[in-house]
Design a protein around this motif. Sequence first.
Motif, mmCIF file in Angstrom:
data_model
loop_
_atom_site.group_PDB
_atom_site.id
_atom_site.type_symbol
_atom_site.label_atom_id
_atom_site.label_comp_id
_atom_site.label_asym_id
_atom_site.label_seq_id
_atom_site.Cartn_x
_atom_site.Cartn_y
_atom_site.Cartn_z
ATOM 1 N N ALA A 288 0.812 -1.063 -0.021
ATOM 2 C CA ALA A 288 0.003 0.061 0.023
ATOM 3 C C ALA A 288 0.894 1.059 -0.006
ATOM 4 O O ALA A 288 2.151 1.043 0.089
ATOM 5 C CB ALA A 288 -0.845 -0.033 1.134
ATOM 6 N N THR A 289 0.176 2.239 -0.106
ATOM 7 C CA THR A 289 0.901 3.626 -0.122
ATOM 8 C C THR A 289 1.600 3.795 1.328
ATOM 9 O O THR A 289 1.282 3.237 2.171
ATOM 10 C CB THR A 289 -0.053 4.767 -0.346
ATOM 11 O OG1 THR A 289 0.934 6.022 -0.457
ATOM 12 C CG2 THR A 289 -1.037 5.040 0.632
ATOM 13 N N PRO A 290 2.861 4.456 1.496
ATOM 14 C CA PRO A 290 3.563 4.693 2.573
ATOM 15 C C PRO A 290 2.871 5.191 3.671
ATOM 16 O O PRO A 290 2.873 4.673 4.864
ATOM 17 C CB PRO A 290 4.629 5.583 2.304
ATOM 18 C CG PRO A 290 4.929 5.221 0.849
ATOM 19 C CD PRO A 290 3.737 5.126 0.157
ATOM 20 N N GLY A 291 1.732 5.882 3.268
ATOM 21 C CA GLY A 291 1.046 6.551 4.611
ATOM 22 C C GLY A 291 0.133 5.815 5.248
ATOM 23 O O GLY A 291 -0.223 5.640 6.409
ATOM 24 N N VAL A 292 -0.645 4.759 4.494
ATOM 25 C CA VAL A 292 -1.510 3.606 4.970
ATOM 26 C C VAL A 292 -0.595 2.848 5.799
ATOM 27 O O VAL A 292 -0.805 2.319 6.835
ATOM 28 C CB VAL A 292 -2.166 3.020 3.887
ATOM 29 C CG1 VAL A 292 -2.614 1.744 4.484
ATOM 30 C CG2 VAL A 292 -3.019 4.106 3.354
#
Length: 333
Positions: A288-292
């Motif tokens: 997933a995206t790094p923020g998630v």
Amino acid sequence: MASRWLFEDGIGERRAALVDGGSIVEAMVERDDDGPVVGSILPARLHQVLQPGRRAIAILDGGVEALLEPVPARITEGMAFVAEVVREALPEAGALKRARVRMAPDDAALGPGPDLFARLSSSPHPVQPTRHHDSDLLEAAGWGEVLDAARTGDLDFDGGRLRISPTPAMTLIDVDGDGDLAALAIAGAAASAAAIRRLGIGGSIGIDLPTAGRKDARLAAAEAIDRLLPQPFERTAVNGFGFVQIVRPRARASLIERVREDPAVSAALALLRRAERTPGAGPLHLTATPGVLGRIRERGWSGLLARRVGAEVVLHPDPGRPIWVGDVHRQPL
């Protein structure tokens, strides 16, 4: 099958859906980091009077600020009292609306208010707990579609589409579609009422229906709202321009507000829910995206997931992904 609540104790949040005829008619979530819930009885201190007799800021046990309404004449700034939470904190664009409290009755016992499972258990419908290794009854009833509607605000119905837009003043629902305007107004009113209930939307709500013109169509649209939206609520008549306003109690955040408050957290919780239900052998890979993935790592959720599924959890950041697009992979058995 009779209406029933499906309840799921997930990682980071509890989820519930009232299912009737195989479809979700109400959906709720409760998260680990929620503040004091409605019905909590807590020690408090009067911090600042904003409007004498009407409104003040109180500091609850634990340092949380809340609005005290009304302000009893017998307490002054700095005094301690016992507070009862009557509205939970509400996420709004760029801010958090403070919880609202009142002075608790003299005989009230300190303690938290009822959690989600307790509230469901006191309802007239039976509660069916579900586990991650059971059949995914929530998803079968449309849980993913409900989350998508909360995330995007877009919801299709036969012949048209709703666009739901929360604002600090009210939630606005725009009804659009093709075909006969009178039929579209009636169908749109019914779809709006169902969406309001399903997503737990409270407070002031404005529905902009197509301008049907005919009085009988406006009356039928209003009757559709009355038939599908449970009391308590108040509404205006549908005016000649197709606008109707509804006011419902607002004790806690809607599912739309929950999902949009921190999109990375919401996406992480949805990914973890999928991961719990992914069969296979060996490590469980989440991309997933790094923020998630950062939310999952920061809150210790990967460790909880590993214990639940009995496998190593490996996180793979992919900066090029949209926030809601994550993958779960495990070697097949």
